[in-house]
Design an enzyme around this catalytic site. Structure first.
Site, PDB file in Angstrom:
ATOM      1  N   GLY A 158      -7.220  37.176  21.906  1.00  0.00           N
ATOM      2  CA  GLY A 158      -6.548  35.874  21.784  1.00  0.00           C
ATOM      3  C   GLY A 158      -5.067  36.035  21.492  1.00  0.00           C
ATOM      4  CD  GLN A 176      -0.118  27.814  15.300  1.00  0.00           C
ATOM      5  OE1 GLN A 176      -1.308  27.578  15.112  1.00  0.00           O
ATOM      6  NE2 GLN A 176       0.840  27.211  14.613  1.00  0.00           N
ATOM      7  NE  ARG A 232      -4.177  31.258  28.322  1.00  0.00           N
ATOM      8  CZ  ARG A 232      -2.929  30.978  27.975  1.00  0.00           C
ATOM      9  NH1 ARG A 232      -1.991  30.832  28.881  1.00  0.00           N
ATOM     10  NH2 ARG A 232      -2.594  30.839  26.700  1.00  0.00           N
ATOM     11  CE1 TYR A 237     -11.941  26.829  14.297  1.00  0.00           C
ATOM     12  CE2 TYR A 237     -11.369  25.385  12.470  1.00  0.00           C
ATOM     13  CZ  TYR A 237     -11.127  26.515  13.221  1.00  0.00           C
ATOM     14  OH  TYR A 237     -10.074  27.340  12.900  1.00  0.00           O
TER      15      TYR A 237
HETATM   16  C1  AKB Z   1      -7.444  23.453  12.848  1.00  0.00           C
HETATM   17  O1  AKB Z   1      -6.794  22.487  12.469  1.00  0.00           O
HETATM   18  O2  AKB Z   1      -8.488  23.382  13.512  1.00  0.00           O
HETATM   19  C2  AKB Z   1      -6.978  24.836  12.435  1.00  0.00           C
HETATM   20  C3  AKB Z   1      -7.600  25.271  11.156  1.00  0.00           C
HETATM   21  C4  AKB Z   1      -7.173  24.699   9.875  1.00  0.00           C
HETATM   22  O3  AKB Z   1      -8.461  26.121  11.169  1.00  0.00           O
HETATM   23  N1  AKB Z   1      -5.556  24.846  12.316  1.00  0.00           N
END
Ligand code: AKB
Length: 319
Positions: free
Chosen positions: A8, A12, A36, A142
């Site tokens: 990755g 960022q 990529r 996430y």
């Molecule tokens: C997000 O906002 O998803 C990330 C994080 C805090 O893991 N920047």
């Protein structure tokens, strides 16, 4: 760390970490990789770059063997807001990708750094001064992948003796590469808009506190933790780290010190607002300080000053 592979690398954090590590460990010892290729990227032009899809363990293994890699910095991941719009992609990349990297690391005896996030906590965690070890019941896909990743890395350390290490990053603020689909992204966009238009419409509600950190401090975490004496590490994976606990109006007030006519209003995104409210207001970093000497250089105003100066140059804004 002697020979490092970064996954990755065009993201960022990766885009700045690659340069930072090449400056410390030598350009030939830091191999950048991603799904990529962007030919004009300085990362691609300033050293080795390999196409590696973390969903394909063979591709990871081939590159690890080709360069005799001893340390993997695994950054390829999907962030919170994008994850909510595509949960299966979030699971696939964040969990299956991490599993593949762990397996390759185990087979090739590599150390592994992979970041977790403030997203590993949820509403039932104490949201002020969130402890290192506490309830973790995140409500986003996430967050679920981040807690699972923390546990998986701990498991590989205990079961196989793999040298896994990581931190729980807060929102990362930087000027080089834009973040891709997170909840804390507003804290980057606000600086671009302050310089370009002197106004910003924020998608996160006034009074919503989250942890944040400026990129130079983010990069130091990787080096300091990976170089730390392993006998001092009780936690290994997922140390709480932060420097600034901020709400949108704090960024606004800080920017106004340098751009007095800057204005901010609000147009709340309910999905990202709900995510933000389920994350800590501020985390306790005592374990990171005690176990590997975590510290930061930038407070909010120092970061704002530097961000505005660097972005002005990048965007070629004269006034
Ligand atoms: C997000 O906002 O998803 C990330 C994080 C805090 O893991 N920047």
């Amino acid at each position: 760390m002697k020979k490092i592979l970064i996954t990755g690398a065009l993201g960022q954090i990766g885009s700045e970490l690659t340069t930072h590590l090449r400056n410390i460990y030598g350009k030939d010892n830091v191999i950048a990789s991603g799904r990529r290729i962007v030919e004009e990227s300085t990362i691609v032009q300033s050293g080795s770059y390999e196409l590696v899809d973390v969903l394909d363990p063979k591709q990871i293994d081939t590159v690890v063997k080709k360069y005799n890699i001893d340390s993997i910095i695994h950054l390829a991941a999907i962030l919170s807001a994008v994850g909510e719009s595509n949960p299966s992609a979030a699971w696939n990349i964040n969990i299956n990708g991490l599993y593949n990297v762990l397996e390759v690391a185990r087979e090739n005896k590599c150390a592994l750094f992979t970041p977790s996030s403030i997203a590993a906590f949820g509403k039932s965690s104490p949201l002020d001064n969130t402890p290192q070890d506490t309830v973790q019941r995140p409500e986003t896909i996430y967050g679920v992948t981040k807690v699972s990743g923390e546990l998986l890395c701990d498991y590989y350390h205990k079961k196989y003796g793999l040298d896994t290490r990581g931190v729980r990053y807060p929102g990362v603020i930087s000027y080089e590469t834009l973040p891709g689909g997170g909840t804390t992204d507003y804290a980057v966009h606000i600086y671009y808009e302050a310089l370009k238009r002197r106004k910003y419409t924020c998608f996160i509600q006034e009074g919503t506190y989250m942890d944040m950190m400026y990129m130079p401090d983010v990069l130091n975490c990787v080096v300091n933790l990976m170089e730390a004496d392993p006998s001092k590490l009780k936690h290994r994976n997922a140390f709480n780290v932060t420097s600034i606990s901020c709400a949108p109006e704090d960024f606004c007030n800080s920017i106004k010190k340098y751009i007095p006519d800057f204005q901010m209003d609000y147009d709340i995104d309910p999905i990202r607002q709900a995510i933000a409210e389920s994350w800590p207001n501020s985390m306790d970093c005592t374990a990171a300080k005690e176990e590997w000497g975590f510290s930061v250089k930038y407070n909010l105003d120092e970061m704002t000053k530097d961000m505005l100066e660097k972005l002005k140059m990048k965007l070629d804004i004269k006034a």
